[in-house]
Design a protein around this motif. Sequence first.
Motif, PDB file in Angstrom:
ATOM      1  N   TRP A   3      44.719  36.194  29.698  1.00 44.64           N
ATOM      2  CA  TRP A   3      44.357  37.490  29.144  1.00 44.64           C
ATOM      3  C   TRP A   3      43.056  38.027  29.737  1.00 44.64           C
ATOM      4  CZ3 TRP A   3      47.990  40.133  26.980  1.00 44.64           C
ATOM      5  CH2 TRP A   3      49.042  39.467  26.336  1.00 44.64           C
ATOM      6  N   LEU A   4      42.154  37.150  30.132  1.00 45.46           N
ATOM      7  CA  LEU A   4      40.917  37.619  30.761  1.00 45.46           C
ATOM      8  C   LEU A   4      41.210  38.251  32.118  1.00 45.46           C
ATOM      9  CD1 LEU A   4      38.471  34.691  29.926  1.00 45.46           C
ATOM     10  CD2 LEU A   4      38.640  36.914  28.811  1.00 45.46           C
ATOM     11  N   GLU A   5      42.083  37.629  32.880  1.00 45.34           N
ATOM     12  CA  GLU A   5      42.461  38.197  34.178  1.00 45.34           C
ATOM     13  C   GLU A   5      43.169  39.530  33.989  1.00 45.34           C
ATOM     14  OE1 GLU A   5      42.136  38.153  38.171  1.00 45.34           O
ATOM     15  OE2 GLU A   5      41.545  36.420  36.958  1.00 45.34           O
ATOM     16  N   ARG A   6      44.028  39.592  33.005  1.00 48.77           N
ATOM     17  CA  ARG A   6      44.735  40.856  32.746  1.00 48.77           C
ATOM     18  C   ARG A   6      43.753  41.942  32.310  1.00 48.77           C
ATOM     19  NH1 ARG A   6      50.630  41.149  30.069  1.00 48.77           N
ATOM     20  NH2 ARG A   6      50.959  40.047  32.033  1.00 48.77           N
ATOM     21  N   THR A   7      42.771  41.565  31.503  1.00 46.42           N
ATOM     22  CA  THR A   7      41.747  42.522  31.074  1.00 46.42           C
ATOM     23  C   THR A   7      40.951  43.036  32.266  1.00 46.42           C
ATOM     24  OG1 THR A   7      41.533  41.394  28.944  1.00 46.42           O
ATOM     25  CG2 THR A   7      39.709  42.813  29.603  1.00 46.42           C
ATOM     26  N   ALA A   8      40.700  42.148  33.216  1.00 48.78           N
ATOM     27  CA  ALA A   8      39.887  42.508  34.385  1.00 48.78           C
ATOM     28  C   ALA A   8      40.647  43.330  35.410  1.00 48.78           C
ATOM     29  CB  ALA A   8      39.351  41.236  35.039  1.00 48.78           C
ATOM     30  N   THR A   9      41.951  43.428  35.268  1.00 51.59           N
ATOM     31  CA  THR A   9      42.754  44.112  36.293  1.00 51.59           C
ATOM     32  C   THR A   9      43.582  45.247  35.694  1.00 51.59           C
ATOM     33  OG1 THR A   9      44.492  42.411  36.047  1.00 51.59           O
ATOM     34  CG2 THR A   9      42.873  42.095  37.805  1.00 51.59           C
ATOM     35  N   LEU A  10      43.018  45.954  34.734  1.00 53.54           N
ATOM     36  CA  LEU A  10      43.709  47.119  34.186  1.00 53.54           C
ATOM     37  C   LEU A  10      44.009  48.116  35.306  1.00 53.54           C
ATOM     38  CD1 LEU A  10      41.616  47.863  30.949  1.00 53.54           C
ATOM     39  CD2 LEU A  10      43.764  46.579  31.112  1.00 53.54           C
ATOM     40  N   ARG A  11      45.195  48.710  35.264  1.00 54.59           N
ATOM     41  CA  ARG A  11      45.543  49.730  36.264  1.00 54.59           C
ATOM     42  C   ARG A  11      44.771  51.003  35.944  1.00 54.59           C
ATOM     43  NH1 ARG A  11      50.786  47.992  34.658  1.00 54.59           N
ATOM     44  NH2 ARG A  11      51.721  46.524  36.132  1.00 54.59           N
ATOM     45  N   ARG A 123      35.193  37.346  24.701  1.00 61.06           N
ATOM     46  CA  ARG A 123      35.189  37.185  26.150  1.00 61.06           C
ATOM     47  C   ARG A 123      35.893  38.353  26.833  1.00 61.06           C
ATOM     48  NH1 ARG A 123      36.914  32.052  24.733  1.00 61.06           N
ATOM     49  NH2 ARG A 123      38.787  32.138  26.041  1.00 61.06           N
ATOM     50  N   MET A 124      36.969  38.820  26.227  1.00 63.02           N
ATOM     51  CA  MET A 124      37.657  39.985  26.788  1.00 63.02           C
ATOM     52  C   MET A 124      36.769  41.228  26.721  1.00 63.02           C
ATOM     53  SD  MET A 124      41.488  39.385  25.220  1.00 63.02           S
ATOM     54  CE  MET A 124      42.137  40.907  25.887  1.00 63.02           C
TER      55      MET A 124
END
Length: 319
Positions: A3-11, A123-124
């Motif tokens: 989820w942290l990676e997904r948060t960091a890579t929002l389109r 963290r997110m």
Amino acid sequence: MDWLERTATLRQWTKGGARAPHKPLLFLYALSRFQQDADGELVYSAVEEDLKRLLAEYGPPNRTTPAYPFHHLVSDGVWEVRTDRGPGSPGSAVRELRAAGAAGRLAPELRAALRREPSLLGRMARVLLDQHFPPSLHGELCEATGLELEPAETGWSSPARRRRDRRMRELVLTAYEYQCAFCGYDGRLGAVPVGLEAAHVRWWAFGGPDDVDNGLCLCSLHHKLFDKGVLGVGDGDRILVSQHFVGRSPTAQEQVIALAGRPLIGPQPGVRPVATHHRSWHTSQVFHGNPRPGAPLPRTRSRGGSHNRPQVSPRTPTG
């Protein structure tokens, strides 16, 4: 799922370094509401004004309706929208979202992960803050959205994640001889400077390098106003003050409005002044509205190339 990676890579829409914090602001707001009520949802018509205020205060100068992120955040897998007709967003138009009774909340898998690991939320949130906003705004953004975060590291790392250069503060403060480039404030507590900070002109979160020509030594008050778009730097390295800023007190008049048109207190000789492309980014992406007219000051002795140092008395910032 990371989820942290997904948060960091929002389109996000990106072009020429433009800011597009619409999804991050909605995401921060949704995380805050989850903290308050893990089972609740955000009915668009009920939260529209809150989201408008966040976008107006922390978004770029070109305004965008909150309907845009409300609809498009679904594509990132962290958000869901339903209407009176069932699951799915009706579109990104305000009229459609209102008419359909659209309501959104964090995606079911994310809600489950946050329940299993409560520290994930903080963290997110810190990833969103670090990637989209300067540190000077993190505290008040948490207050504005209602987030309650513990002072901890994100616990997230990536091979592509940039590292800040911790030397930048000292290099910038030294370059400007420990004076605010806007007002001349140079306070110390004994031998230690107080209330002076190194401001990124082009935000670090948007590719701004930790270089002296992307920095300004500013007092705490003027750093905050610079990052909020009240102040800027225009052609000829003269200070811009937004026409949207209103301050009737003598303090606001003296500390802010009187700066309009004043030349920056430049860096010492041999130090590169703020690069034009960094200055232009700040003017287009952070500075709000049109600048107030300011009477040009008499030219004084040159310092740091084209920068001129007006004869100003250091003043302690009040904010």
